[in-house]
Design a protein around this motif. Structure first.
Motif, PDB file in Angstrom:
ATOM      1  N   GLU A 166       1.347   4.476  -4.029  1.00 44.13           N
ATOM      2  CA  GLU A 166       1.868   3.121  -4.119  1.00 44.13           C
ATOM      3  C   GLU A 166       3.153   3.078  -4.956  1.00 44.13           C
ATOM      4  O   GLU A 166       4.039   2.266  -4.714  1.00 44.13           O
ATOM      5  CB  GLU A 166       0.816   2.182  -4.733  1.00 44.13           C
TER       6      GLU A 166
ATOM      7  N   SER B 146       0.856  -1.183   0.000  1.00 44.46           N
ATOM      8  CA  SER B 146       0.000   0.000   0.000  1.00 44.46           C
ATOM      9  C   SER B 146       0.892   1.234   0.000  1.00 44.46           C
ATOM     10  O   SER B 146       2.103   1.137   0.174  1.00 44.46           O
ATOM     11  CB  SER B 146      -0.846   0.049   1.269  1.00 44.46           C
ATOM     12  N   ALA B 147       0.264   2.384  -0.126  1.00 43.72           N
ATOM     13  CA  ALA B 147       0.987   3.640   0.057  1.00 43.72           C
ATOM     14  C   ALA B 147       1.331   3.785   1.540  1.00 43.72           C
ATOM     15  O   ALA B 147       0.681   3.188   2.392  1.00 43.72           O
ATOM     16  CB  ALA B 147       0.105   4.804  -0.390  1.00 43.72           C
TER      17      ALA B 147
ATOM     18  N   ARG C 183     -10.717   2.346  -2.726  1.00 44.58           N
ATOM     19  CA  ARG C 183      -9.971   2.537  -1.488  1.00 44.58           C
ATOM     20  C   ARG C 183      -9.849   1.217  -0.725  1.00 44.58           C
ATOM     21  O   ARG C 183     -10.782   0.440  -0.665  1.00 44.58           O
ATOM     22  CB  ARG C 183     -10.642   3.597  -0.602  1.00 44.58           C
ATOM     23  N   GLY C 184      -8.688   1.002  -0.171  1.00 47.25           N
ATOM     24  CA  GLY C 184      -8.440  -0.255   0.519  1.00 47.25           C
ATOM     25  C   GLY C 184      -8.193  -1.411  -0.438  1.00 47.25           C
ATOM     26  O   GLY C 184      -8.168  -2.575  -0.044  1.00 47.25           O
ATOM     27  N   GLY C 185      -7.988  -1.093  -1.726  1.00 42.49           N
ATOM     28  CA  GLY C 185      -7.937  -2.125  -2.765  1.00 42.49           C
ATOM     29  C   GLY C 185      -6.689  -2.993  -2.785  1.00 42.49           C
ATOM     30  O   GLY C 185      -6.631  -3.970  -3.542  1.00 42.49           O
ATOM     31  N   SER C 186      -5.693  -2.684  -1.959  1.00 39.58           N
ATOM     32  CA  SER C 186      -4.456  -3.482  -2.005  1.00 39.58           C
ATOM     33  C   SER C 186      -4.671  -4.938  -1.600  1.00 39.58           C
ATOM     34  O   SER C 186      -3.984  -5.836  -2.104  1.00 39.58           O
ATOM     35  CB  SER C 186      -3.397  -2.874  -1.098  1.00 39.58           C
TER      36      SER C 186
ATOM     37  N   THR D 101      -2.323   8.229   0.817  1.00 39.55           N
ATOM     38  CA  THR D 101      -3.465   8.266  -0.108  1.00 39.55           C
ATOM     39  C   THR D 101      -4.456   9.353   0.308  1.00 39.55           C
ATOM     40  O   THR D 101      -4.986  10.061  -0.544  1.00 39.55           O
ATOM     41  CB  THR D 101      -4.155   6.894  -0.166  1.00 39.55           C
TER      42      THR D 101
ATOM     43  N   PHE E  28      -3.531  -1.882  -5.176  1.00 39.16           N
ATOM     44  CA  PHE E  28      -4.501  -0.806  -5.413  1.00 39.16           C
ATOM     45  C   PHE E  28      -4.597  -0.366  -6.875  1.00 39.16           C
ATOM     46  O   PHE E  28      -5.659  -0.020  -7.345  1.00 39.16           O
ATOM     47  CB  PHE E  28      -4.129   0.382  -4.506  1.00 39.16           C
TER      48      PHE E  28
HETATM   49  N1  ASP Z   1      -3.599   3.142  -0.531  1.00 39.67           N
HETATM   50  C1  ASP Z   1      -4.953   2.765  -0.868  1.00 39.67           C
HETATM   51  C2  ASP Z   1      -5.909   3.335   0.155  1.00 39.67           C
HETATM   52  O1  ASP Z   1      -5.483   3.953   1.116  1.00 39.67           O
HETATM   53  C3  ASP Z   1      -5.129   1.295  -1.031  1.00 39.67           C
HETATM   54  C4  ASP Z   1      -4.853   0.447   0.201  1.00 39.67           C
HETATM   55  O2  ASP Z   1      -4.197   0.883   1.138  1.00 39.67           O
HETATM   56  O3  ASP Z   1      -5.300  -0.704   0.233  1.00 39.67           O
HETATM   57  O4  ASP Z   1      -7.087   3.197   0.010  1.00 39.67           O
END
Ligand code: ASP
Ligand code: MG
Length: 450
Positions: free
Chosen positions: A125, A38-39, A200-203, A44, A186
């Protein structure tokens, strides 16, 4: 043997954490890990803020946020890599040159398209992975050449066959040669090569897709909890991690808002027969949870969770029995008013349903009142016991009810049709006591083995 190791934003938040990630990856090298990042930390969110500031015409603020992100990554480079090498400097120049051009363009157009937003967010990322691959001295694979998607920017859907082909062509040789490789979570790209994101949260989703494409035996999700817990530890301090859960149990718990991976996220890994483990980056030797595709475990109950507030509606009609169309009529009312029904339980002359959230039920109640008697009980919660083997466990229901008896009055009972969920409806103010009593009754002390 192959492995995907995904590290979330909190696991890569600073130089010390990234160094720790480096150690975990190095230790796993015999299994040829593909590392998905992830970042870092809140990067992000900062990029979202920059994009929105640009859209609102606040160009200086947007560029200021970009500069802040750059400084944060340069600081990590100094600590992790002992400085910013000329190559890294020019990589940063290229990335931030593009980012600032995008932000300026958004500001001029006063419009943030989903496509521009994806391009802006992808910076996070691309930065974190660059730092880790430099630190480890292993190849950096651009996820946009691996994760092929459609063009729904912001929530792109993967093309799993194309991903499998690219992973075999690009990732497998890199892993064989270098023993490990790093790529971005992501982000992906569409058929035109334009950058997309999985949401969002796609990692986690990226890790699962890449694990499936690699035929990996395991997808490790490294985060800041020791896997899935038996209950929310803020309510039940005695909650502990569950060693193994099935995909169905994980999905059921996710529906209760438990801090679990979203079921859609792990589906590709599950379908490919890979197990998904959820681990604590700072406690690598600690407890963790394995999510397996099939039915698992020997425990009768796996975890408990609560959801609410819900409203309980008890609908009674003496003529319900003879009335062939009663249920249809009832659900037609819910449907027309857009009311989402949760649990349902029926008896000869009555039916009870729960309705999620704080919705306005006046019109619904009035309409149902035309053909049945309605009783409305607000501020209720659903407490659920989840476990693959609930149905096969004799005495489980007795234990649930005995545990709850001193602290809560059960107003409705429902055994989910998938038979891995036993739910009860109680008053919201009884929730915490109910969870603690239930946890004590099911998971603490000596449990009768069945
Ligand atoms: N960096 C992206 C986010 O904050 C993806 C992730 O962290 O999964 O949504
Ligand atoms: Mg996450």
């Amino acid at each position: 043997m192959s492995l995907v190791m995904k590290f979330g934003g909190s696991s890569v938040a600073d130089a010390a954490r990234l160094a720790q990630v480096g150690e975990l990856v190095t230790a796993a090298m015999p299994r040829r890990p593909l590392v998905v990042l992830s970042a870092t930390g809140k990067t992000t969110n900062a990029l979202v803020a920059a994009a929105e500031a640009a859209e609102a015409g606040r160009t200086e603020e947007a560029l200021g946020l970009s500069a802040q992100v750059r400084r944060a990554h340069e600081a990590i480079a100094h600590e992790l890599l002992g400085g910013v090498s000329p190559e890294l400097e020019s990589a940063f120049d290229a990335l931030f040159g593009d980012l600032d051009s995008l932000l300026r363009a958004v500001a001029i157009l006063a419009e943030l398209s989903p496509r521009s937003r994806d391009a802006i967010l992808s910076t996070g990322e691309r930065l974190s992975t660059r730092l880790l691959s430099d630190h480890l001295g292993v190849p950096l694979l651009d996820a946009r050449q691996l994760v092929h998607t459609d063009s729904r920017h912001g929530a792109a859907r993967p093309d799993t066959e194309a991903i499998a082909r690219s992973v075999q062509r690009r990732a497998v040789p890199a892993l064989e040669e270098a023993g490990a490789a790093v790529t971005q979570g992501f982000i992906g790209s569409d058929a035109h090569g334009t950058t997309t994101t999985l949401g969002r949260g796609g990692s986690d989703y990226s890790a699962s897709l890449l694990g499936a494409a690699l035929g990996a035996e395991e997808v490790q999700i490294w985060t800041d909890v020791e896997g899935l817990l038996t209950c929310d530890p803020r309510v039940v301090p005695a909650a502990h991690s569950v060693p193994e859960v099935s995909a169905a149990e994980a999905a059921e718990l996710a529906a209760f808002g438990a801090n679990v991976l979203h079921p859609a996220t792990i589906a590709p890994a599950m379908e490919a027969g890979a197990m998904v483990t959820v681990r604590h980056t700072q406690r690598p030797e600690g407890d963790f949870t394995t999510i397996r595709p099939g039915e698992v475990g020997t425990q009768s109950a796996t975890a408990i969770a609560a959801r609410g507030p819900v409203t309980l509606l008890n609908i009674t009609s003496p003529r319900m029995l003879e009335h062939a169309g009663f249920m249809q009529r009832l659900f037609d009312v819910f449907g027309r008013h857009g009311v989402v029904v949760g649990l349902i339980s029926t008896a000869e002359v009555s039916v009870s349903v729960t309705v999620e959230g704080e919705v306005d039920l006046d019109a619904v109640v009035r309409e149902i009142g035309g053909f049945a008697t309605v009783e409305v009980a607000r501020d209720r919660v659903i407490v659920a016991v989840v476990g693959d083997r609930l149905r096969a466990t004799r005495g489980l229901a007795a234990r649930v009810f005995a545990s709850l008896a001193p602290v809560a009055n059960i107003e409705m009972i429902s055994q989910g049709s998938n038979e891995i969920n036993l739910s009860v409806v109680i008053r919201a103010d009884e929730r915490d006591d109910a969870l603690r009593a239930l946890h004590a009754g099911l998971f603490e002390g000596d449990q009768p083995t069945v």
